[in-house]
Scaffold this motif. Structure first.
Motif, PDB file in Angstrom:
ATOM      1  N   GLY A 113       3.888   7.340 -11.791  1.00 36.25           N
ATOM      2  CA  GLY A 113       4.737   8.319 -11.136  1.00 36.25           C
ATOM      3  C   GLY A 113       4.162   8.874  -9.851  1.00 36.25           C
ATOM      4  O   GLY A 113       4.869   9.580  -9.119  1.00 36.25           O
ATOM      5  N   SER A 114       2.898   8.583  -9.568  1.00 36.29           N
ATOM      6  CA  SER A 114       2.299   9.010  -8.289  1.00 36.29           C
ATOM      7  C   SER A 114       2.000   7.781  -7.438  1.00 36.29           C
ATOM      8  O   SER A 114       2.598   7.572  -6.390  1.00 36.29           O
ATOM      9  CB  SER A 114       1.037   9.836  -8.536  1.00 36.29           C
ATOM     10  OG  SER A 114       0.105   9.091  -9.318  1.00 36.29           O
ATOM     11  N   HIS A 115       1.079   6.946  -7.922  1.00 38.73           N
ATOM     12  CA  HIS A 115       0.774   5.706  -7.203  1.00 38.73           C
ATOM     13  C   HIS A 115       1.768   4.593  -7.576  1.00 38.73           C
ATOM     14  O   HIS A 115       2.270   3.890  -6.693  1.00 38.73           O
ATOM     15  CB  HIS A 115      -0.656   5.269  -7.535  1.00 38.73           C
ATOM     16  CG  HIS A 115      -1.157   4.140  -6.686  1.00 38.73           C
ATOM     17  ND1 HIS A 115      -2.475   3.761  -6.638  1.00 38.73           N
ATOM     18  CD2 HIS A 115      -0.515   3.288  -5.841  1.00 38.73           C
ATOM     19  CE1 HIS A 115      -2.618   2.742  -5.807  1.00 38.73           C
ATOM     20  NE2 HIS A 115      -1.437   2.436  -5.319  1.00 38.73           N
ATOM     21  N   SER A 165       9.287  -6.080  -5.117  1.00 40.42           N
ATOM     22  CA  SER A 165       8.198  -7.050  -5.014  1.00 40.42           C
ATOM     23  C   SER A 165       6.898  -6.367  -4.601  1.00 40.42           C
ATOM     24  O   SER A 165       5.819  -6.688  -5.117  1.00 40.42           O
ATOM     25  CB  SER A 165       8.562  -8.143  -4.010  1.00 40.42           C
ATOM     26  OG  SER A 165       8.871  -7.573  -2.746  1.00 40.42           O
ATOM     27  N   ALA A 166       6.974  -5.400  -3.669  1.00 41.30           N
ATOM     28  CA  ALA A 166       5.779  -4.681  -3.219  1.00 41.30           C
ATOM     29  C   ALA A 166       5.246  -3.773  -4.315  1.00 41.30           C
ATOM     30  O   ALA A 166       4.020  -3.618  -4.477  1.00 41.30           O
ATOM     31  CB  ALA A 166       6.108  -3.875  -1.970  1.00 41.30           C
ATOM     32  N   ARG A 167       6.137  -3.155  -5.100  1.00 36.76           N
ATOM     33  CA  ARG A 167       5.707  -2.289  -6.203  1.00 36.76           C
ATOM     34  C   ARG A 167       4.997  -3.106  -7.273  1.00 36.76           C
ATOM     35  O   ARG A 167       4.016  -2.641  -7.867  1.00 36.76           O
ATOM     36  CB  ARG A 167       6.914  -1.555  -6.806  1.00 36.76           C
ATOM     37  CG  ARG A 167       7.694  -0.757  -5.768  1.00 36.76           C
ATOM     38  CD  ARG A 167       8.642   0.259  -6.346  1.00 36.76           C
ATOM     39  NE  ARG A 167       9.532  -0.126  -7.397  1.00 36.76           N
ATOM     40  CZ  ARG A 167      10.802  -0.503  -7.242  1.00 36.76           C
ATOM     41  NH1 ARG A 167      11.326  -0.609  -6.016  1.00 36.76           N
ATOM     42  NH2 ARG A 167      11.554  -0.781  -8.288  1.00 36.76           N
ATOM     43  N   ILE A 168       5.493  -4.321  -7.510  1.00 35.60           N
ATOM     44  CA  ILE A 168       4.847  -5.194  -8.492  1.00 35.60           C
ATOM     45  C   ILE A 168       3.447  -5.582  -8.023  1.00 35.60           C
ATOM     46  O   ILE A 168       2.465  -5.482  -8.765  1.00 35.60           O
ATOM     47  CB  ILE A 168       5.712  -6.452  -8.735  1.00 35.60           C
ATOM     48  CG1 ILE A 168       6.995  -6.075  -9.471  1.00 35.60           C
ATOM     49  CG2 ILE A 168       4.940  -7.508  -9.531  1.00 35.60           C
ATOM     50  CD1 ILE A 168       8.000  -7.209  -9.584  1.00 35.60           C
ATOM     51  N   LEU A 169       3.351  -6.027  -6.781  1.00 34.69           N
ATOM     52  CA  LEU A 169       2.051  -6.490  -6.298  1.00 34.69           C
ATOM     53  C   LEU A 169       1.066  -5.332  -6.188  1.00 34.69           C
ATOM     54  O   LEU A 169      -0.143  -5.518  -6.377  1.00 34.69           O
ATOM     55  CB  LEU A 169       2.192  -7.191  -4.949  1.00 34.69           C
ATOM     56  CG  LEU A 169       0.884  -7.904  -4.580  1.00 34.69           C
ATOM     57  CD1 LEU A 169       1.133  -9.359  -4.282  1.00 34.69           C
ATOM     58  CD2 LEU A 169       0.164  -7.229  -3.431  1.00 34.69           C
ATOM     59  N   ALA A 170       1.543  -4.119  -5.891  1.00 38.98           N
ATOM     60  CA  ALA A 170       0.645  -2.970  -5.764  1.00 38.98           C
ATOM     61  C   ALA A 170      -0.143  -2.768  -7.054  1.00 38.98           C
ATOM     62  O   ALA A 170      -1.376  -2.580  -7.026  1.00 38.98           O
ATOM     63  CB  ALA A 170       1.450  -1.719  -5.424  1.00 38.98           C
ATOM     64  N   HIS A 182       0.823  -1.219   0.000  1.00 42.97           N
ATOM     65  CA  HIS A 182       0.000   0.000   0.000  1.00 42.97           C
ATOM     66  C   HIS A 182       0.850   1.259   0.000  1.00 42.97           C
ATOM     67  O   HIS A 182       0.300   2.374   0.113  1.00 42.97           O
ATOM     68  CB  HIS A 182      -0.954   0.009   1.206  1.00 42.97           C
ATOM     69  CG  HIS A 182      -2.120  -0.920   1.041  1.00 42.97           C
ATOM     70  ND1 HIS A 182      -3.103  -0.729   0.088  1.00 42.97           N
ATOM     71  CD2 HIS A 182      -2.453  -2.064   1.704  1.00 42.97           C
ATOM     72  CE1 HIS A 182      -3.990  -1.710   0.170  1.00 42.97           C
ATOM     73  NE2 HIS A 182      -3.617  -2.538   1.150  1.00 42.97           N
ATOM     74  N   GLU A 183       2.177   1.094  -0.127  1.00 42.06           N
ATOM     75  CA  GLU A 183       3.029   2.268  -0.302  1.00 42.06           C
ATOM     76  C   GLU A 183       2.836   2.797  -1.723  1.00 42.06           C
ATOM     77  O   GLU A 183       2.452   2.058  -2.630  1.00 42.06           O
ATOM     78  CB  GLU A 183       4.494   1.907  -0.067  1.00 42.06           C
ATOM     79  CG  GLU A 183       4.815   1.364   1.320  1.00 42.06           C
ATOM     80  CD  GLU A 183       4.798   2.446   2.396  1.00 42.06           C
ATOM     81  OE1 GLU A 183       4.509   3.614   2.072  1.00 42.06           O
ATOM     82  OE2 GLU A 183       5.071   2.105   3.568  1.00 42.06           O
ATOM     83  N   ARG A 184       3.091   4.100  -1.911  1.00 42.61           N
ATOM     84  CA  ARG A 184       2.913   4.728  -3.218  1.00 42.61           C
ATOM     85  C   ARG A 184       4.234   5.337  -3.690  1.00 42.61           C
ATOM     86  O   ARG A 184       5.064   5.758  -2.885  1.00 42.61           O
ATOM     87  CB  ARG A 184       1.820   5.797  -3.146  1.00 42.61           C
ATOM     88  CG  ARG A 184       0.452   5.230  -2.784  1.00 42.61           C
ATOM     89  CD  ARG A 184      -0.534   6.347  -2.419  1.00 42.61           C
ATOM     90  NE  ARG A 184      -0.833   7.195  -3.556  1.00 42.61           N
ATOM     91  CZ  ARG A 184      -1.903   7.059  -4.349  1.00 42.61           C
ATOM     92  NH1 ARG A 184      -2.786   6.094  -4.086  1.00 42.61           N
ATOM     93  NH2 ARG A 184      -2.105   7.881  -5.347  1.00 42.61           N
ATOM     94  N   TRP A 185       4.402   5.384  -5.012  1.00 40.42           N
ATOM     95  CA  TRP A 185       5.649   5.855  -5.595  1.00 40.42           C
ATOM     96  C   TRP A 185       6.015   7.263  -5.130  1.00 40.42           C
ATOM     97  O   TRP A 185       7.181   7.584  -4.939  1.00 40.42           O
ATOM     98  CB  TRP A 185       5.536   5.799  -7.119  1.00 40.42           C
ATOM     99  CG  TRP A 185       6.800   6.156  -7.843  1.00 40.42           C
ATOM    100  CD1 TRP A 185       7.084   7.328  -8.483  1.00 40.42           C
ATOM    101  CD2 TRP A 185       7.967   5.340  -7.999  1.00 40.42           C
ATOM    102  NE1 TRP A 185       8.338   7.300  -9.032  1.00 40.42           N
ATOM    103  CE2 TRP A 185       8.917   6.070  -8.754  1.00 40.42           C
ATOM    104  CE3 TRP A 185       8.309   4.048  -7.591  1.00 40.42           C
ATOM    105  CZ2 TRP A 185      10.164   5.576  -9.095  1.00 40.42           C
ATOM    106  CZ3 TRP A 185       9.549   3.552  -7.931  1.00 40.42           C
ATOM    107  CH2 TRP A 185      10.476   4.304  -8.669  1.00 40.42           C
ATOM    108  N   ASP A 186       4.995   8.108  -4.915  1.00 42.90           N
ATOM    109  CA  ASP A 186       5.268   9.493  -4.524  1.00 42.90           C
ATOM    110  C   ASP A 186       5.410   9.677  -3.014  1.00 42.90           C
ATOM    111  O   ASP A 186       5.567  10.808  -2.532  1.00 42.90           O
ATOM    112  CB  ASP A 186       4.188  10.431  -5.065  1.00 42.90           C
ATOM    113  CG  ASP A 186       2.793  10.102  -4.522  1.00 42.90           C
ATOM    114  OD1 ASP A 186       2.684   9.216  -3.637  1.00 42.90           O
ATOM    115  OD2 ASP A 186       1.818  10.731  -4.976  1.00 42.90           O
ATOM    116  N   GLY A 187       5.330   8.568  -2.245  1.00 47.86           N
ATOM    117  CA  GLY A 187       5.522   8.636  -0.805  1.00 47.86           C
ATOM    118  C   GLY A 187       4.256   8.906  -0.014  1.00 47.86           C
ATOM    119  O   GLY A 187       4.324   9.075   1.214  1.00 47.86           O
ATOM    120  N   SER A 188       3.093   8.907  -0.661  1.00 48.73           N
ATOM    121  CA  SER A 188       1.834   9.217   0.035  1.00 48.73           C
ATOM    122  C   SER A 188       1.111   7.976   0.547  1.00 48.73           C
ATOM    123  O   SER A 188      -0.028   8.074   1.007  1.00 48.73           O
ATOM    124  CB  SER A 188       0.912   9.999  -0.912  1.00 48.73           C
ATOM    125  OG  SER A 188       0.569   9.209  -2.052  1.00 48.73           O
TER     126      SER A 188
END
Length: 532
Positions: free
Chosen positions: A502-504, A465-470, A445-451
């Motif tokens: 670039g955001s989520h 791995s977390a970015r892929i599953l997101a 549930h982390e986001r690329w932009d840090g939100s």
């Protein structure tokens, strides 16, 4: 036998007769009245160990004659007799004819006898030295040949050991029993120079031998042969290395066996780690028409290493199946508290694989997205929401919008799940998929932009791995029907994911999704009806 022949040369027959009478008791005496006659005699009746020549002879004197002897018959030892005692004659005789002894006429009988014996000994020593030198040279030549053969053998053996080492190293990097079987038959065919190699595994439940791999295009894939009533099965049951042309009276050859082996003799090597064989390696169509001790040693080494690798893979697959069953049980426990179906877990695994396959084609990811990475993320993806077991049902299953307080409590499922898997990882440090599962649970549930939450990681701080599953999780959530919302169209979902670039979402992951978009849609449609 000792050669005691001597040749006496003098232009006076009386002198020759006297020498013959004087020397015939101890020596085999031949005579000649001139240098030319003596050379002819030596050429046709030689060899003569000793030549005794007078100096003063017509046409060819003693010095010239003995010089010719030295040139034509270098082993013959020369003695000169002369009635003249001039020093210049002696010097010429010694230098030009290489005279062994120079005696005045008439020579003292004892001195002459002793001189001849000394000359005979010199002749024997010269020849013995030559024979010894020849034997030594022959021995050195044979030794050099042996050394060369030994060096060749060592070089060949070293090359063989290196190839076996590379083979074992490759075995350890393979992901399946099928890959092990294919590598083994190809390596055996190459190292043993054989056109036909096949590998068979034993299926004890049905008492059959199943072909796992073959270099022959004529054999049908997944061919099964009964252990009973076949030569292959009989040889397998013997659990020993066997070379045969199938003519042995205790082998009942069948059409199956004739299909397996077209060029006899064949080499059969059991795949055994200790006492029990798990399969058999069949080698035939040898380029040299048979198999020597070296071939058998190589085949045995290949088969033994293969048996160990197959056993390890079998245990690993059994362990993985058990672990996967536990993972799915835990994941379904969390899913049972949510409103999602079990198909969600299967789709997530498929979507994660598709994204990994796309990333492998991008620069910078080829060394990261390994087969092990893909396997770990596939196995651990069902655990992403395991923390939901710690969320009260009235919040987890609430059909409407959560209050700010409820949402804060809802967000703790990421921390609960990550902490749970972290405690497991502390006990199982070498389980890669547990580590991947922990990363996913904490970070999906982390986001690329840090939100995002629970920590607010940004960009590459978020595990891959977390970015892929997101992205995979959002795609499935959007395209799946829920009690609180209808399924979004694929076009709507596409726009939302592109808007989140670039955001989520990691921009590279959005590009990977677009590269595999059609396969995402096909997977979603295929697995849409799967539910618990």
């Amino acid at each position: 036998m000792l050669n005691n022949r001597i040749l006496c040369v003098d232009d006076e027959p009386n002198v020759l007769n006297g020498l013959r009478r004087q020397l015939r008791k101890n020596f085999d005496v031949s005579t000649a009245v001139s240098g030319m006659e003596a050379l002819e005699l030596m050429a046709h009746q030689g060899p003569f160990p000793v030549v005794i020549s007078d100096y003063n002879m017509p046409t060819m004197d003693g010095v010239e004659f003995l010089a010719q002897v030295k040139q034509r018959f270098p082993d013959t030892v020369s003695i000169m007799l002369t009635g003249r005692s001039e020093l210049d004659i002696a010097v010429a005789a010694l230098h030009q004819g290489n005279i062994f002894r120079f005696l005045n006429k008439p020579a003292d009988p004892e001195l002459l006898q002793q001189s001849i014996l000394d000359a005979m000994e010199h002749y024997r020593l010269v020849n013995a030295e030559r024979e010894l030198t020849a034997e030594l040279q022959s021995a050195n030549s044979k030794l050099a040949e042996l050394n060369q053969n030994l060096e060749t053998k060592v070089t060949e053996r070293t090359a063989t050991l290196r190839r076996l080492y590379r083979f074992v190293s490759k075995l350890n990097s393979l992901d399946s029993q099928q890959q092990v079987a294919v590598l083994t038959v190809n390596t055996a065919a190459s190292m043993l120079n054989c056109a036909e190699v096949s590998l068979w595994s034993h299926e004890p439940d049905i008492q059959q031998l199943r072909m796992q791999a073959s270099t022959s295009t004529g054999l049908a894939k997944q061919l099964n042969i009964p252990v009973e009533n076949s030569a292959l099965g009989h040889i397998f049951s013997r659990n020993e290395i066997f070379i045969t042309d199938l003519s042995s009276p205790d082998l009942e050859s069948t059409t199956w066996d004739k299909d397996i082996v077209n060029d006899l003799p064949a080499l059969y090597v059991p795949l055994a780690t200790q006492s029990k064989a798990s399969g058999i390696l069949v080698i035939s169509a040898s380029a040299k028409g048979g198999y020597d001790h070296e071939d058998i040693s190589i085949a045995h080494a290949l088969a033994h290493s293969t048996a160990i690798a197959l056993s390890n893979h079998q245990h690993r697959e059994e362990r993985d199946e058990t672990q996967d069953a536990v993972i799915m049980a835990l994941a379904k426990l969390s899913e049972s508290k949510d409103l999602e179906t079990g198909g969600h877990l299967l789709r997530l695994k498929a979507y994660c694989r598709l994204l990994c396959e796309a990333l492998q084609l991008f620069p910078g990811y080829r060394s990261i997205i390994t087969p092990g990475f893909i396997k770990d993320i596939e196995r651990s993806s069902p655990l992403h929401d395991i923390g939901k077991v710690g969320i009260p049902d009235h919040i987890l299953k609430k059909p409407g919008k959560h209050t700010p307080e409820e949402f804060e409590l809802m967000k703790t499922h990421a921390t609960i799940g990550g902490d749970t898997l972290k405690s497991v990882l502390d006990q199982c440090k070498y389980q890669g998929f547990i580590k991947t599962g922990m990363e996913i649970a904490y970070g999906h549930h982390e986001r690329w932009d840090g939100s995002g939450y629970p920590i607010g990681l940004k960009g590459l701080e978020i595990p891959l791995s977390a970015r892929i599953l997101a992205l995979a999780d959002v795609f499935d959530a959007l395209t799946s029907k829920r009690a609180y919302k209808p399924a979004f169209s694929f076009e709507q979902t596409r726009r939302i994911i592109i808007d989140g670039r670039g955001s989520h979402f990691d921009p590279d992951l959005v590009d990977a999704f677009l590269f595999k978009e059609q396969e995402f849609i096909e997977t979603a449609l295929q697995l849409a009806e799967i539910s618990e």
